[in-house]
Design an enzyme around this catalytic site. Structure first.
Site, PDB file in Angstrom:
ATOM      1  N   ARG A  69       0.836  -1.189   0.000  1.00  0.00           N
ATOM      2  CA  ARG A  69       0.000   0.000   0.000  1.00  0.00           C
ATOM      3  C   ARG A  69       0.881   1.252   0.000  1.00  0.00           C
ATOM      4  NH1 ARG A  69      -4.811   0.340   4.143  1.00  0.00           N
ATOM      5  NH2 ARG A  69      -5.363  -1.397   2.838  1.00  0.00           N
ATOM      6  N   SER A  93     -10.029   7.438   6.447  1.00  0.00           N
ATOM      7  CA  SER A  93      -8.732   7.038   5.930  1.00  0.00           C
ATOM      8  C   SER A  93      -8.729   7.313   4.434  1.00  0.00           C
ATOM      9  CB  SER A  93      -8.495   5.561   6.230  1.00  0.00           C
ATOM     10  OG  SER A  93      -7.241   5.166   5.781  1.00  0.00           O
ATOM     11  N   GLY A  95      -8.347   7.416   0.556  1.00  0.00           N
ATOM     12  CA  GLY A  95      -8.051   6.507  -0.536  1.00  0.00           C
ATOM     13  C   GLY A  95      -8.528   5.079  -0.348  1.00  0.00           C
ATOM     14  N   HIS A  96      -9.189   4.761   0.720  1.00  0.00           N
ATOM     15  CA  HIS A  96      -9.634   3.388   0.957  1.00  0.00           C
ATOM     16  C   HIS A  96     -11.095   3.266   0.587  1.00  0.00           C
ATOM     17  CE1 HIS A  96      -6.262   3.161   4.151  1.00  0.00           C
ATOM     18  NE2 HIS A  96      -5.806   3.119   2.920  1.00  0.00           N
ATOM     19  N   LEU A  97     -11.347   3.155  -0.730  1.00  0.00           N
ATOM     20  CA  LEU A  97     -12.719   3.013  -1.191  1.00  0.00           C
ATOM     21  C   LEU A  97     -13.132   1.569  -1.085  1.00  0.00           C
ATOM     22  CD1 LEU A  97     -12.634   5.371  -4.257  1.00  0.00           C
ATOM     23  CD2 LEU A  97     -13.695   5.796  -2.081  1.00  0.00           C
TER      24      LEU A  97
END
Length: 97
Positions: A69, A93, A95-97
């Site tokens: 990541r 957080s 970018g954590h789709l």
């Protein structure tokens, strides 16, 4: 030979149809469909969040090692409303789709 050509044609058609599994709609005024190599999502440009995401889980993807990541947020060029500042101090957080 004919069977191999038919299988190739069916495989190509399935690859070209990201909605072949019956995706939910993503046609609202503030909704943007984003199709990526590994997943598809419906992005809400008002709340800057995904309404839904989908990916195809295969035996090959389960056996593959996970990609590391990244440690920094990268804006998606196709979702211009989502920026680093949209998430700063939000509790989410990035970018954590």
């Amino acid at each position: 030979m004919l069977a191999a050509l038919l299988l190739l044609a069916l495989h190509s058609a399935a690859q070209a149809q990201p909605d072949r599994f019956g995706l939910p709609t993503c046609t609202g005024p503030n909704q943007q469909l984003a199709i990526r190599q590994a997943f598809t999502l419906c992005f809400d440009t008002t709340t800057h969040t995904a309404l839904w995401t989908i990916h195809e889980l295969t035996p090959q993807s389960l056996a593959a090692p996970a990609n590391p990541r990244p440690t920094h947020f990268r804006q998606d060029p196709e979702l211009p409303s989502a920026t680093d500042t949209d998430f700063r101090n939000s509790g989410f957080s990035r970018g954590h789709l």
